[in-house]
Design an enzyme around this catalytic site. Structure first.
Site, PDB file in Angstrom:
ATOM      1  N   GLU A 114       0.812  -1.211   0.000  1.00 33.98           N
ATOM      2  CA  GLU A 114       0.000   0.000   0.000  1.00 33.98           C
ATOM      3  C   GLU A 114       0.845   1.261   0.000  1.00 33.98           C
ATOM      4  O   GLU A 114       1.839   1.353   0.732  1.00 33.98           O
ATOM      5  CB  GLU A 114      -0.870   0.024   1.251  1.00 33.98           C
ATOM      6  CG  GLU A 114      -1.687  -1.226   1.371  1.00 33.98           C
ATOM      7  CD  GLU A 114      -3.110  -0.959   1.754  1.00 33.98           C
ATOM      8  OE1 GLU A 114      -3.450   0.192   2.040  1.00 33.98           O
ATOM      9  OE2 GLU A 114      -3.878  -1.924   1.740  1.00 33.98           O
ATOM     10  N   CYS A 146       3.133   8.448   1.282  1.00 31.53           N
ATOM     11  CA  CYS A 146       3.369   7.547   2.415  1.00 31.53           C
ATOM     12  C   CYS A 146       3.757   6.185   1.852  1.00 31.53           C
ATOM     13  O   CYS A 146       3.020   5.591   1.059  1.00 31.53           O
ATOM     14  CB  CYS A 146       2.108   7.463   3.272  1.00 31.53           C
ATOM     15  SG  CYS A 146       2.291   6.371   4.673  1.00 31.53           S
ATOM     16  N   CYS A 153       3.104  -6.510   8.892  1.00 34.53           N
ATOM     17  CA  CYS A 153       3.996  -6.004   9.940  1.00 34.53           C
ATOM     18  C   CYS A 153       3.988  -6.967  11.118  1.00 34.53           C
ATOM     19  O   CYS A 153       2.950  -7.531  11.453  1.00 34.53           O
ATOM     20  CB  CYS A 153       3.542  -4.622  10.398  1.00 34.53           C
ATOM     21  SG  CYS A 153       4.697  -3.870  11.565  1.00 34.53           S
ATOM     22  N   CYS A 157       1.085  -3.617  16.904  1.00 34.85           N
ATOM     23  CA  CYS A 157       0.471  -2.528  17.665  1.00 34.85           C
ATOM     24  C   CYS A 157      -1.040  -2.782  17.671  1.00 34.85           C
ATOM     25  O   CYS A 157      -1.631  -3.049  16.616  1.00 34.85           O
ATOM     26  CB  CYS A 157       0.782  -1.175  17.028  1.00 34.85           C
ATOM     27  SG  CYS A 157       2.559  -0.883  16.895  1.00 34.85           S
ATOM     28  N   CYS A 160      -3.673  -0.934  15.303  1.00 35.56           N
ATOM     29  CA  CYS A 160      -3.316  -0.796  13.888  1.00 35.56           C
ATOM     30  C   CYS A 160      -3.876  -1.939  13.045  1.00 35.56           C
ATOM     31  O   CYS A 160      -3.683  -3.113  13.374  1.00 35.56           O
ATOM     32  CB  CYS A 160      -1.791  -0.765  13.791  1.00 35.56           C
ATOM     33  SG  CYS A 160      -1.186  -0.824  12.109  1.00 35.56           S
ATOM     34  N   GLY A 204       4.353  -1.777   7.693  1.00 32.27           N
ATOM     35  CA  GLY A 204       5.641  -2.339   8.093  1.00 32.27           C
ATOM     36  C   GLY A 204       6.451  -1.434   9.004  1.00 32.27           C
ATOM     37  O   GLY A 204       6.142  -0.260   9.193  1.00 32.27           O
ATOM     38  N   GLU A 205       7.506  -2.030   9.556  1.00 31.05           N
ATOM     39  CA  GLU A 205       8.439  -1.319  10.434  1.00 31.05           C
ATOM     40  C   GLU A 205       9.759  -1.199   9.651  1.00 31.05           C
ATOM     41  O   GLU A 205      10.480  -2.184   9.465  1.00 31.05           O
ATOM     42  CB  GLU A 205       8.615  -2.138  11.725  1.00 31.05           C
ATOM     43  CG  GLU A 205       9.815  -1.776  12.571  1.00 31.05           C
ATOM     44  CD  GLU A 205       9.913  -0.301  12.971  1.00 31.05           C
ATOM     45  OE1 GLU A 205       9.051   0.165  13.700  1.00 31.05           O
ATOM     46  OE2 GLU A 205      10.866   0.373  12.530  1.00 31.05           O
ATOM     47  N   SER A 234       9.384   6.669  10.298  1.00 32.24           N
ATOM     48  CA  SER A 234       8.789   6.455  11.610  1.00 32.24           C
ATOM     49  C   SER A 234       9.118   5.051  12.096  1.00 32.24           C
ATOM     50  O   SER A 234       8.995   4.089  11.339  1.00 32.24           O
ATOM     51  CB  SER A 234       7.274   6.617  11.487  1.00 32.24           C
ATOM     52  OG  SER A 234       6.658   6.282  12.689  1.00 32.24           O
ATOM     53  N   SER A 257       7.132   6.564  16.939  1.00 33.25           N
ATOM     54  CA  SER A 257       5.717   6.282  17.160  1.00 33.25           C
ATOM     55  C   SER A 257       5.562   5.953  18.650  1.00 33.25           C
ATOM     56  O   SER A 257       5.720   4.812  19.056  1.00 33.25           O
ATOM     57  CB  SER A 257       5.330   5.111  16.248  1.00 33.25           C
ATOM     58  OG  SER A 257       3.976   4.890  16.274  1.00 33.25           O
ATOM     59  N   LEU A 258       5.320   6.974  19.461  1.00 31.30           N
ATOM     60  CA  LEU A 258       5.378   6.829  20.930  1.00 31.30           C
ATOM     61  C   LEU A 258       4.057   6.288  21.488  1.00 31.30           C
ATOM     62  O   LEU A 258       4.027   5.235  22.117  1.00 31.30           O
ATOM     63  CB  LEU A 258       5.711   8.197  21.549  1.00 31.30           C
ATOM     64  CG  LEU A 258       5.851   8.237  23.068  1.00 31.30           C
ATOM     65  CD1 LEU A 258       7.031   7.397  23.535  1.00 31.30           C
ATOM     66  CD2 LEU A 258       5.990   9.676  23.559  1.00 31.30           C
ATOM     67  N   ASN A 259       3.011   7.022  21.281  1.00 28.66           N
ATOM     68  CA  ASN A 259       1.629   6.566  21.547  1.00 28.66           C
ATOM     69  C   ASN A 259       1.277   6.272  23.000  1.00 28.66           C
ATOM     70  O   ASN A 259       0.159   5.813  23.278  1.00 28.66           O
ATOM     71  CB  ASN A 259       1.283   5.319  20.705  1.00 28.66           C
ATOM     72  CG  ASN A 259       1.569   5.563  19.249  1.00 28.66           C
ATOM     73  OD1 ASN A 259       1.321   6.651  18.762  1.00 28.66           O
ATOM     74  ND2 ASN A 259       2.123   4.587  18.559  1.00 28.66           N
ATOM     75  N   ASN A 335      -7.901   6.403  14.214  1.00 29.29           N
ATOM     76  CA  ASN A 335      -8.834   6.120  13.121  1.00 29.29           C
ATOM     77  C   ASN A 335      -9.467   4.755  13.352  1.00 29.29           C
ATOM     78  O   ASN A 335      -8.744   3.768  13.464  1.00 29.29           O
ATOM     79  CB  ASN A 335      -8.077   6.093  11.787  1.00 29.29           C
ATOM     80  CG  ASN A 335      -7.504   7.455  11.465  1.00 29.29           C
ATOM     81  OD1 ASN A 335      -8.234   8.430  11.356  1.00 29.29           O
ATOM     82  ND2 ASN A 335      -6.187   7.532  11.337  1.00 29.29           N
ATOM     83  N   CYS A 378      -3.715   6.896   9.011  1.00 28.47           N
ATOM     84  CA  CYS A 378      -2.711   6.223   9.836  1.00 28.47           C
ATOM     85  C   CYS A 378      -3.283   4.974  10.486  1.00 28.47           C
ATOM     86  O   CYS A 378      -4.360   5.017  11.066  1.00 28.47           O
ATOM     87  CB  CYS A 378      -2.236   7.154  10.949  1.00 28.47           C
ATOM     88  SG  CYS A 378      -1.142   8.389  10.332  1.00 28.47           S
TER      89      CYS A 378
HETATM   90  S1  SF4 Z   1       1.608   0.931  13.687  1.00 28.67           S
HETATM   91 FE1  SF4 Z   1       3.345   0.587  12.284  1.00 28.67          FE
HETATM   92  S2  SF4 Z   1       4.770  -0.677  13.489  1.00 28.67           S
HETATM   93 FE2  SF4 Z   1       2.778  -0.806  14.544  1.00 28.67          FE
HETATM   94  S3  SF4 Z   1       1.815  -2.659  13.678  1.00 28.67           S
HETATM   95 FE3  SF4 Z   1       1.104  -0.877  12.464  1.00 28.67          FE
HETATM   96  S4  SF4 Z   1       2.522  -0.827  10.699  1.00 28.67           S
HETATM   97 FE4  SF4 Z   1       3.500  -2.076  12.307  1.00 28.67          FE
END
Ligand code: SF4
Length: 387
Positions: A114, A146, A153, A157, A160, A204-205, A234, A257-259, A335, A378
């Site tokens: 994507e 983006c 991934c 998280c 996500c 992905g990371e 990120s 990406s602290l959150n 979101n 996001c």
């Molecule tokens: S927020 Fe980013 S690092 Fe976390 S699961 Fe989603 S894609 Fe992976």
């Protein structure tokens, strides 16, 4: 039974990732040295490698036949040797009412990745978006792309949608840089004329696919000629990746990406915290040599009732003060996604959170959700085709 920490380690193990099966000999993604080796292998003069680089990365040729600077005999030779340009192709496009476009981009092994085009930037990485221009009036693009670094991934998280896919495989450098060129081509964007920002914040990371990600960055900087100061990566907090990144002579800006404002909440929503806690993360970030005027961005997804209360804002202030580095915070109201058990924060809580940071001298911006209606915002990238 595996402990939580062991489980996190095992999901990050590269052996769990499907091997990459790129098409037979893709040219897009080859570095200059590799193109020179190819010229030598084919017994053609070295300047042919430079012509190929020009065609691939600046003229964005789609097929070998488009490269008319090369003699036909050489194009045939390349084809016979199994080479093709293999620039990724857009398989599906979803258009949002806000102008955002989300693409499913096909890889040669039948997967999709994507990529998102956000006209007028994304309100976050260049500050407050106040310098966004009017594309229609100026004929110029002012946009952010983006980009994804993996298919799926492993980081898991909890807020996500991409996490629901698990990790399918790493992308190659050509597939990462190829997303950018494919989208630029679609919009007839021109490097130098248009203001294009890249954010490596898609699926992905990036720091779990470090080498391919950095190879893609170098291709985009050196060959496609997009300045690294227009790129932001990120990470969810992969400490060894941040440490390697700190030593890179050419690198994008860093976003964390602290959150969450403390380890307890962060462990709940980002299990990666069991491997590297907030202290480890901040220690690594502090070692990043910053360029003049550069700030580290902390991304903070606000989840209603979970991490969006005044006590959390106060903890974020303390964390950033203790880190003692130039920083800004991008606040993102979560979101919603199917099957994810969180609530959106209230508009009042979002504004109050931002105000608390600003009152304490920390620049804080609320990022406007982009393409929420097409699952492009996001945390929503999950190869969704029903919109
Ligand atoms: S927020 Fe980013 S690092 Fe976390 S699961 Fe989603 S894609 Fe992976």
């Amino acid at each position: 039974m595996a402990s939580g920490r062991e489980k996190v380690i095992s999901i990050l193990d590269a052996s769990a990732v499907l091997p990459i099966r790129p098409p037979v000999r893709p040219l897009f993604g080859l570095k200059n040295e590799q193109l020179s080796e190819l010229a030598a292998e084919l017994a053609v003069p070295a300047y042919r490698a430079r012509q190929l680089a020009q065609a691939l990365y600046r003229d964005w040729a789609a097929t070998l036949d488009d490269i008319t600077t090369l003699p036909q005999s050489l194009r045939e030779k390349l084809t016979r040797a199994g080479y093709s340009i293999a620039l990724p192709e857009i398989a599906e496009t979803f258009k949002s009412i806000d102008g955002t476009e989300r693409y499913l981009i096909a890889t040669a092994d039948g997967q999709t990745v994507e990529t998102v085009w956000m006209p007028e930037g994304d309100d976050g990485e260049e500050g407050d978006g106040s310098d966004a221009g009017d594309e229609e009036a100026s004929g110029h693009h002012d946009a952010t792309i983006c980009v994804s670094s993996q298919i799926g991934c492993a980081v898991n998280c909890q807020f996500c949608l991409t996490a629901k896919l698990g990790i399918i495989r790493n992308l190659t450098a050509g597939e990462i840089a190829g997303q950018v060129v494919t989208v630029l081509k679609r919009h007839n964007a021109r490097i130098g004329r248009d203001r294009i920002n890249l954010v490596f914040m898609g699926m992905g990371e990036p720091f779990l696919n470090y080498d391919a990600f950095m190879d893609a960055v170098r291709l985009l900087v050196d060959e496609v000629c997009i300045a690294e100061s227009r790129m932001t990566v990120s990470t969810s907090g992969i400490v060894p990746g941040i440490e390697r990144f700190a030593a890179e002579p050419v690198r994008p800006k860093l976003a964390i990406s602290l959150n969450a404002s403390n380890d307890k909440v962060r462990e709940e929503i980002m299990p990666i915290t069991r491997k590297w806690d907030i202290g480890d993360l901040m220690d690594a970030v502090r070692k990043l040599p910053l360029r003049p005027r550069e700030r580290v961005t902390f991304e903070y997804v606000l989840l209603g009732g979970v991490n969006d209360q005044p006590k959390h804002a106060a903890e974020v202030v303390r964390l950033i003060r203790r880190a003692n580095l130039p920083a800004k915070v991008n606040l993102i109201a979560w979101n919603p996604g199917p099957g994810i058990p969180y609530a959106m924060p209230s508009a009042e809580d979002v504004t109050r959170f931002q105000q608390h940071l600003i009152d304490n001298g920390i620049p804080a911006f609320i990022r406007r959700p982009r393409g929420r209606d097409i699952y492009a915002a996001c945390g929503q990238l999950k190869q969704t085709v029903e919109v």
